[in-house]
Each structure stands twice: as structure tokens, then as C-alpha cells.
Write a protein that holds these residues in place. Structure first.
Motif, PDB file in Angstrom:
ATOM      1  N   ALA A   2       0.825  -1.208   0.000  1.00 24.64           N
ATOM      2  CA  ALA A   2       0.000   0.000   0.000  1.00 24.64           C
ATOM      3  C   ALA A   2       0.859   1.257   0.000  1.00 24.64           C
ATOM      4  N   ASN A   3       0.398   2.270  -0.718  1.00 32.66           N
ATOM      5  CA  ASN A   3       1.079   3.560  -0.781  1.00 32.66           C
ATOM      6  C   ASN A   3       0.218   4.580  -0.033  1.00 32.66           C
ATOM      7  N   ARG A   4       0.578   4.862   1.204  1.00 33.48           N
ATOM      8  CA  ARG A   4      -0.211   5.767   2.043  1.00 33.48           C
ATOM      9  C   ARG A   4      -0.303   7.175   1.436  1.00 33.48           C
ATOM     10  N   HIS A   5       0.688   7.585   0.675  1.00 34.57           N
ATOM     11  CA  HIS A   5       0.645   8.912   0.035  1.00 34.57           C
ATOM     12  C   HIS A   5      -0.464   9.001  -1.006  1.00 34.57           C
ATOM     13  N   ARG A   6      -0.920   7.848  -1.482  1.00 32.42           N
ATOM     14  CA  ARG A   6      -2.042   7.817  -2.426  1.00 32.42           C
ATOM     15  C   ARG A   6      -3.340   7.439  -1.718  1.00 32.42           C
ATOM     16  N   GLY A   7      -3.307   7.382  -0.396  1.00 32.31           N
ATOM     17  CA  GLY A   7      -4.507   7.068   0.367  1.00 32.31           C
ATOM     18  C   GLY A   7      -4.772   5.588   0.524  1.00 32.31           C
ATOM     19  N   GLU A   8      -3.797   4.760   0.199  1.00 29.83           N
ATOM     20  CA  GLU A   8      -3.963   3.318   0.287  1.00 29.83           C
ATOM     21  C   GLU A   8      -3.469   2.799   1.640  1.00 29.83           C
ATOM     22  N   ILE A   9      -4.150   1.789   2.145  1.00 32.08           N
ATOM     23  CA  ILE A   9      -3.653   1.080   3.327  1.00 32.08           C
ATOM     24  C   ILE A   9      -3.782  -0.413   3.059  1.00 32.08           C
ATOM     25  N   LEU A  13      -7.837  -8.975   6.939  1.00 30.64           N
ATOM     26  CA  LEU A  13      -9.248  -9.326   7.055  1.00 30.64           C
ATOM     27  C   LEU A  13      -9.382 -10.793   6.666  1.00 30.64           C
ATOM     28  N   ASP A  14     -10.067 -11.552   7.474  1.00 30.02           N
ATOM     29  CA  ASP A  14     -10.222 -12.990   7.236  1.00 30.02           C
ATOM     30  C   ASP A  14      -8.879 -13.694   7.045  1.00 30.02           C
ATOM     31  N   GLY A  15      -7.881 -13.255   7.796  1.00 26.71           N
ATOM     32  CA  GLY A  15      -6.577 -13.910   7.772  1.00 26.71           C
ATOM     33  C   GLY A  15      -5.706 -13.629   6.572  1.00 26.71           C
ATOM     34  N   ARG A  16      -6.115 -12.674   5.736  1.00 28.86           N
ATOM     35  CA  ARG A  16      -5.339 -12.334   4.547  1.00 28.86           C
ATOM     36  C   ARG A  16      -5.169 -10.829   4.439  1.00 28.86           C
ATOM     37  N   PRO A  17      -4.084 -10.374   3.831  1.00 26.37           N
ATOM     38  CA  PRO A  17      -3.927  -8.932   3.627  1.00 26.37           C
ATOM     39  C   PRO A  17      -4.838  -8.445   2.498  1.00 26.37           C
ATOM     40  N   HIS A  18      -5.450  -7.301   2.715  1.00 29.46           N
ATOM     41  CA  HIS A  18      -6.317  -6.673   1.725  1.00 29.46           C
ATOM     42  C   HIS A  18      -5.916  -5.211   1.577  1.00 29.46           C
ATOM     43  N   ALA A  19      -5.922  -4.726   0.337  1.00 28.78           N
ATOM     44  CA  ALA A  19      -5.701  -3.304   0.085  1.00 28.78           C
ATOM     45  C   ALA A  19      -7.026  -2.580   0.206  1.00 28.78           C
ATOM     46  N   LEU A  20      -6.980  -1.364   0.741  1.00 31.13           N
ATOM     47  CA  LEU A  20      -8.160  -0.501   0.838  1.00 31.13           C
ATOM     48  C   LEU A  20      -7.759   0.890   0.378  1.00 31.13           C
ATOM     49  N   CYS A  21      -8.654   1.557  -0.351  1.00 30.44           N
ATOM     50  CA  CYS A  21      -8.396   2.918  -0.816  1.00 30.44           C
ATOM     51  C   CYS A  21      -9.729   3.615  -1.060  1.00 30.44           C
ATOM     52  N   LEU A  22      -9.885   4.788  -0.499  1.00 34.46           N
ATOM     53  CA  LEU A  22     -11.091   5.572  -0.742  1.00 34.46           C
ATOM     54  C   LEU A  22     -10.854   6.466  -1.948  1.00 34.46           C
ATOM     55  N   THR A  23     -11.126   5.900  -3.121  1.00 35.66           N
ATOM     56  CA  THR A  23     -11.021   6.638  -4.378  1.00 35.66           C
ATOM     57  C   THR A  23     -12.147   7.667  -4.443  1.00 35.66           C
ATOM     58  N   LEU A  24     -12.149   8.475  -5.469  1.00 34.20           N
ATOM     59  CA  LEU A  24     -13.212   9.459  -5.639  1.00 34.20           C
ATOM     60  C   LEU A  24     -14.567   8.760  -5.735  1.00 34.20           C
ATOM     61  N   GLY A  25     -14.621   7.655  -6.454  1.00 36.30           N
ATOM     62  CA  GLY A  25     -15.862   6.894  -6.553  1.00 36.30           C
ATOM     63  C   GLY A  25     -16.294   6.330  -5.207  1.00 36.30           C
ATOM     64  N   ALA A  26     -15.337   5.839  -4.421  1.00 35.42           N
ATOM     65  CA  ALA A  26     -15.648   5.317  -3.092  1.00 35.42           C
ATOM     66  C   ALA A  26     -16.136   6.436  -2.180  1.00 35.42           C
ATOM     67  N   LEU A  27     -15.542   7.605  -2.301  1.00 35.28           N
ATOM     68  CA  LEU A  27     -15.992   8.746  -1.496  1.00 35.28           C
ATOM     69  C   LEU A  27     -17.399   9.177  -1.901  1.00 35.28           C
ATOM     70  N   ALA A  28     -17.699   9.142  -3.186  1.00 35.71           N
ATOM     71  CA  ALA A  28     -19.056   9.469  -3.648  1.00 35.71           C
ATOM     72  C   ALA A  28     -20.054   8.454  -3.091  1.00 35.71           C
ATOM     73  N   GLU A  29     -19.663   7.197  -3.039  1.00 38.10           N
ATOM     74  CA  GLU A  29     -20.506   6.155  -2.450  1.00 38.10           C
ATOM     75  C   GLU A  29     -20.787   6.479  -0.978  1.00 38.10           C
ATOM     76  N   LEU A  30     -19.754   6.897  -0.251  1.00 37.53           N
ATOM     77  CA  LEU A  30     -19.931   7.235   1.171  1.00 37.53           C
ATOM     78  C   LEU A  30     -20.765   8.501   1.348  1.00 37.53           C
ATOM     79  N   GLU A  31     -20.575   9.503   0.470  1.00 36.60           N
ATOM     80  CA  GLU A  31     -21.422  10.699   0.544  1.00 36.60           C
ATOM     81  C   GLU A  31     -22.892  10.306   0.455  1.00 36.60           C
ATOM     82  N   SER A  32     -23.198   9.431  -0.479  1.00 38.99           N
ATOM     83  CA  SER A  32     -24.570   8.982  -0.659  1.00 38.99           C
ATOM     84  C   SER A  32     -25.052   8.182   0.553  1.00 38.99           C
ATOM     85  N   ALA A  33     -24.241   7.268   1.032  1.00 36.70           N
ATOM     86  CA  ALA A  33     -24.623   6.417   2.165  1.00 36.70           C
ATOM     87  C   ALA A  33     -24.875   7.222   3.434  1.00 36.70           C
TER      88      ALA A  33
END
Length: 105
Positions: A2-9, A13-33
């Protein structure tokens, strides 16, 4: 890795590494939610420092999808972390910090 400078961590989860990133689309999803008008309102909501379990599911789900995972919130709700509920809160806080800067949002 993950590149934290790009907002990635990376989170376990469930015993495996997962990448997470709040992209613009993900942020729009959260705005709506969360019924937020804009990114400032969304950041202010998260800046309150209170997250419900439902909030964590939405944030982690959006972050997983933003990083490319094909997963829905029902699947996210069934996931496990090594540290239980505190682990979900920590992952959400880290993701929000990477997205908005600072600690948790």
C-alpha cells in the motif's frame, strides 16, 4: 504494498492482507450512504470520532471496492479481524486518516 501517500492502506481481514483505498468513486458512495452534501461534510462527520458498526462496514466496503475488490457490504459484515471490533475501528480510522490526513478523518 500500500502507498499511504495515495490514500492506500493494507489490513488483515479474514486472515489475509487486503488493500483498501477511498477513491473518488468510493468517497461518492460514502457521501450517498451518509447523506453528506460534499467532501467537507463527509470529513466533518468522520472527524467526530464516532463510528458505528454500520459505519465501519460501509467505510471498509467502500475502501475494499476502491482498491478493486468485488465485494458487497454483506460480505464485509461477515469478515473478521485479528482484533475483533477494535480491529475494524482501527482499520477504519487508518483508512480515513490516509484519505483525509491526520488521525481518523
Amino acid at each position: 504494498m500500500a502507498n499511504r501517500h495515495r490514500g492506500e492502506i493494507e489490513a488483515e481481514l479474514d486472515g489475509r492482507p487486503h488493500a483498501l483505498c477511498l477513491t473518488l468513486g468510493a468517497l461518492a458512495e460514502l457521501e450517498s450512504a451518509f447523506g453528506a452534501e460534499d467532501l467537507s461534510a463527509l470529513a466533518a462527520r468522520f472527524g467526530e470520532g464516532r463510528l458505528s458498526a454500520r459505519d465501519a462496514i460501509r467505510i471498509l466496503g467502500a475502501g475494499l471496492r476502491g482498491a478493486g475488490a468485488v465485494i458487497d457490504d454483506h460480505q464485509v459484515a461477515a469478515m473478521r479481524t485479528p482484533h475483533g471490533a477494535a480491529g475494524f475501528a482501527a482499520i477504519g480510522s487508518e483508512l480515513l486518516g490516509a484519505t483525509f490526513g491526520g488521525g481518523g478523518g
